[in-house]
Design an enzyme around this catalytic site. Structure first.
Site, short mmCIF file in Angstrom:
data_model
loop_
_atom_site.label_atom_id
_atom_site.label_comp_id
_atom_site.label_asym_id
_atom_site.label_seq_id
_atom_site.Cartn_x
_atom_site.Cartn_y
_atom_site.Cartn_z
CG ASP A 177 3.08 -0.85 -0.94
OD1 ASP A 177 2.53 0.09 -1.25
OD2 ASP A 177 2.88 -1.83 -0.23
C1 BGC Z 1 -0.09 -0.28 0.76
C2 BGC Z 1 -0.74 -0.50 -0.74
C3 BGC Z 1 -1.31 0.66 -1.16
C4 BGC Z 1 -0.56 1.98 -0.96
C5 BGC Z 1 -0.90 3.31 -1.42
C6 BGC Z 1 0.67 1.00 0.89
O1 BGC Z 1 0.78 1.41 2.33
O2 BGC Z 1 0.71 -1.41 1.05
O3 BGC Z 1 -1.35 -1.74 -0.53
O4 BGC Z 1 -1.85 0.63 -2.47
O5 BGC Z 1 -0.11 1.89 0.53
O6 BGC Z 1 -1.89 3.65 -0.47
#
Ligand code: BGC
Length: 772
Positions: A253
């Site tokens: 993530d």
């Molecule tokens: C989130 C993800 C997301 C990623 C990219 C993170 O803050 O938890 O779900 O895909 O950012 O935007």
């Protein structure tokens, strides 16, 4: 010299990945496993407003591949500098609303549409679906996820993935795993038993991985039993790859990796969004031996295997022409069908078009779907409820509308100045308190809300009506209640209850409208359960509209008028009180209120006493989550898992269960015995015999949604259940076990109302290994 020429000519193909890996320098390999940063707020990104991309190695013909956030649609900037084109994408319904459809075909169609938009906008990987389990009703990201049940979650996710990837693009199943709270999300340790992991928290992912085969999986922010999810070899390599046989790319993530070398070694192929510090750390780790070249090569190979499947690799000539109209039609229908009719006294719904008083701030300011980072187009383009009702032939009371418009504009200005924009980004702005139109001291001229049209200020001259005048003038009152949520924040227990002003609104409107014999209808624009028992008797109908996406107003009008029969069923249990579920004891349920304290830098865990529910959360309830607990302990709920009314009713005929090659086949014929068309959701629950492992009273083992059945029409459905599907995880012996004895196969209207019961005997106890 010859070797040199060969190296120059070597370019990536589908067949030569091992050769390419051998030809890459150490720096190039490290480049490939570290992302290129994010496209948010970066006008120079190829796709502004998207989540990121991988690095290119031009000399070896390795192109970048591009990621956009989902899962509610393709999240990218809808406008670009020096460019008049519209890059908006369809803002689909939230995962928790798609889940109430119980419709795998709908999930597949929505996934297919999102995958098509992604590809035609020029990208390669959609960061979705999200499918963590709804362990607690206050989790701030429940709207992105599906349900409290792993089977329902897993089947919907698998269908979504199949639909999206049928376009030849990748999905990223997220967030792996046990990511069930947002408070201190990057440091919180989910402490959970092996049995609950296997049967609940990993089960949905297992189904989605095996039946959907996502090309990528995203590791989550939290720790799992003491090891960070993105650095967790057991999770990323032993379970995901060895046991489940999956091959693909694991990405972290965003900003989810703490120790880069540990992550890469554990099987997290790609560190996102990727920084210079990540590269430096990995190069240093190779030097000091804490990262092996073998592991780095393995990850590079995985990434290249993904790259060669992506549209960017084949220079796909994307059109930027997406089927917005077609997708909006699909969305409008699926959203209306996903709505759950919780109450419909005296069949006040479907509602005939007429004059309605529209109440509640959210009637004029709906939350269309999950907002913030994973929303689309900042949620700005959506069909309002007012528009939807007007298009369906209703007249929306102008005096009520004016009072709300004036009030909301003034309140929002106050709120915006009190909170910095980051709250808007995560969509946790507080919402204005409710008011009672027609009461208080607003002067008649105050109704003249200012609207600006072609540069001219406009003022309405609608007279203000008292509440009783409104009730007399309109055929019905429609009240919308909503709850805002968003990534990075959990909700507080106080948000489960109605606010005093919401209660007063319901009380006053019920009194006024009922005194003229007119109905009061409540729309719940909420991502998760709220309290209903204290007020539901005061109103005539309750429709859970969820977060229906950008055609919100039209979808709601379709369901209210019966143009589309709402056929949703709850994907979560709705408790009477917050605190009734055992997981409530171990959740930061008081923290959500303090919005400002929640966006905090990563606090180091070292050298301090860890705080319960903040630094770690004990999943003491084990497998007793949602209906598994409520049905077993016989605890009252407001509405059970699986519940939902229809405008018609269905009879269940000829239920049977027969032995099949690997287990059983359950069958039932369902007939529409009412006078309105409808779709029924067949829910197959199984109760296990005693004598084996401790089991919940019953568990969902299969479901099917019928096609639209006209009055009198019937459909026969079949649901296969294998012997292995009946197994539980034996912690002591570390294998799956199906105990012998009599199992009850029941088709239920919900988790606590069975319609049929077919007992079948399993003669022997069966054991299954981790890889079976
Ligand atoms: C989130 C993800 C997301 C990623 C990219 C993170 O803050 O938890 O779900 O895909 O950012 O935007």
């Amino acid at each position: 010299m010859l070797v040199h020429l060969h190296a120059q000519d070597l370019k990536l193909t589908r067949e030569n990945i091992p050769e390419i890996v051998s030809a890459m320098t150490t720096e190039e390999k490290v480049d490939l496993v570290v992302g290129c940063g994010a496209g948010w707020g970066n006008p120079d990104a190829k796709f502004p407003g998207t989540a990121g991309w991988t690095r290119t190695v031009p000399r070896l013909g390795i192109p970048s591949i591009y990621f956009a956030d989902g899962p509610q649609g393709v999240n990218m900037a809808q406008a670009r500098e020096y460019d008049t084109a519209d890059y908006s994408c369809t803002f689909f319904l939230s995962g928790s609303t798609l889940a109430t459809s119980w419709d795998v075909d709908a999930a597949q169609a929505i996934g297919q549409a999102i995958g098509h938009e992604l590809k035609e906008r020029g990208l390669d990987v959609i960061l979705g679906p999200g499918m963590n389990l709804h362990r607690n009703i206050l989790c701030g990201r429940n709207q992105e996820y599906f349900s409290e049940d792993p089977l329902l979650s897993g089947k919907l996710a698998a269908a979504w993935i199949r639909g999206a990837q049928s376009n030849g693009i990748a999905t990223s199943l997220k967030h792996f795993a046990v990511n069930n709270q947002e408070t201190n999300r990057k440091e919180n340790d989910s402490r959970v038993s092996q049995r609950a992991l296997r049967e609940l928290y990993l089960k949905g992912f297992e189904i989605a991985v095996k039946e959907g085969n996502p090309w990528t999986v995203m590791g989550s922010y939290n720790y799992v039993n003491g090891v960070h999810a993105c650095e967790n070899e057991w999770l990323l390599t032993d379970v995901l790859r060895r046991e489940w046989g999956w091959r693909g790319v694991v990405m972290s993530d965003w900003d989810g990796v703490v120790r880069q070398a540990d992550a890469v070694s554990a099987g997290c192929d790609l560190v996102e969004p990727g920084t210079e510090a990540d590269r430096t750390a990995l190069l240093a780790a190779l030097e000091d031996g804490s990262l092996s070249m073998e592991n780095l090569d393995r990850n590079v190979r995985n990434i290249l295997e993904l790259v060669v499947k992506c549209p960017s690799f084949s220079n796909y000539r994307f059109s930027n022409d997406i089927d917005r109209i077609g997708h909006q039609k699909l969305l409008r229908r699926v959203a209306a069908e996903s709505m759950v009719l919780l109450k419909n006294e005296r069949s006040v719904l479907p509602l005939k078009p007429g004059a309605v008083g529209l109440y509640g701030v959210s009637s004029y300011d709906l939350i269309p779907a999950n907002m913030g980072v994973n929303g689309v187009n900042n949620g700005v383009y959506h069909v309002s409820l007012v528009q939807g009702l007007r298009e369906a032939g209703f007249t929306v009371s102008p005096s009520v509308l004016r009072e709300y418009t004036t009030y909301i504009a003034a309140e929002k200005e106050k709120i915006a100045s009190a909170y910095p924009p980051v709250y808007k980004q995560f969509f946790r702005y507080p919402r204005p308190e409710e008011i009672i139109p027609g009461s208080g001291e607003a002067a008649a001229e105050d109704l003249g809300a200012l609207t600006v049209d072609l540069g001219l200020k406009q003022r309405s001259n609608t007279p203000r009506q008292s509440l009783m005048e409104q009730a007399e003038a309109n055929e019905a009152a429609i009240i919308t209640l909503s709850r805002s949520t968003g990534e990075a924040f959990d909700r507080a227990a106080s948000e489960f209850a109605l606010t005093p002003s919401e209660k007063t609104l319901i009380d006053s409107l019920s009194r006024a409208y009922h005194s003229f014999g007119k109905p009061v209808i409540v729309l719940l624009n909420v991502p998760a359960p709220i309290e209903t028992v204290s007020w539901r008797d005061k109103v005539d109908a309750i429709l859970l509209v969820g977060q229906p996406g950008e055609r919100a107003g039209e979808s709601i009008a379709d369901a209210l008028t019966g143009k589309v029969a709402p056929s949703g069923r709850l994907a979560d249990s709705w408790p009477v009180h917050y605190g009734d579920a055992p997981a409530d004891k171990n959740f930061p349920s008081e923290v959500g209120q303090d919005l400002k304290s929640l966006i905090t830098p990563r606090a180091t865990r070292e050298g301090r006493e860890l705080v319960r529910n903040i630094d770690y959360t004990d999943y003491e309830e084990g497998i007793y989550v949602g209906y598994r607990y409520f049905t077993t302990s016989k605890t009252d709920v407001a509405y059970p898992f699986g519940y939902g009314l229809s405008y018609t009713f269905f009879n269940y005929e000829k239920p049977s269960v027969e032995a099949s090659a690997d287990g059983f086949m359950a069958r039932v014929t369902v007939r529409n015995s009412g006078s309105w068309p409808g779709r029924e959701v067949l829910q197959l629950y199984v109760s296990a015999p005693s004598g084996g492992l401790d089991k919940p009273a019953r568990e969902l083992k299969g479901f099917v949604k019928t096609r639209l059945l006209a009055p009198g029409e019937s459909e026969t459905v079949e649901i296969p259940v294998s012997l292995q599907d009946l197994a539980s995880w034996n912690e002591k012996k570390a294998y799956w076990e199906t105990a012998r004895g009599v199992y009850h196969f029941c088709f239920g209207l919900s988790a606590d109302k069975m319609q049929t019961d077919c007992p079948v005997r399993v003669k022997n106890t069966y054991l299954y290994g981790k890889q079976d």
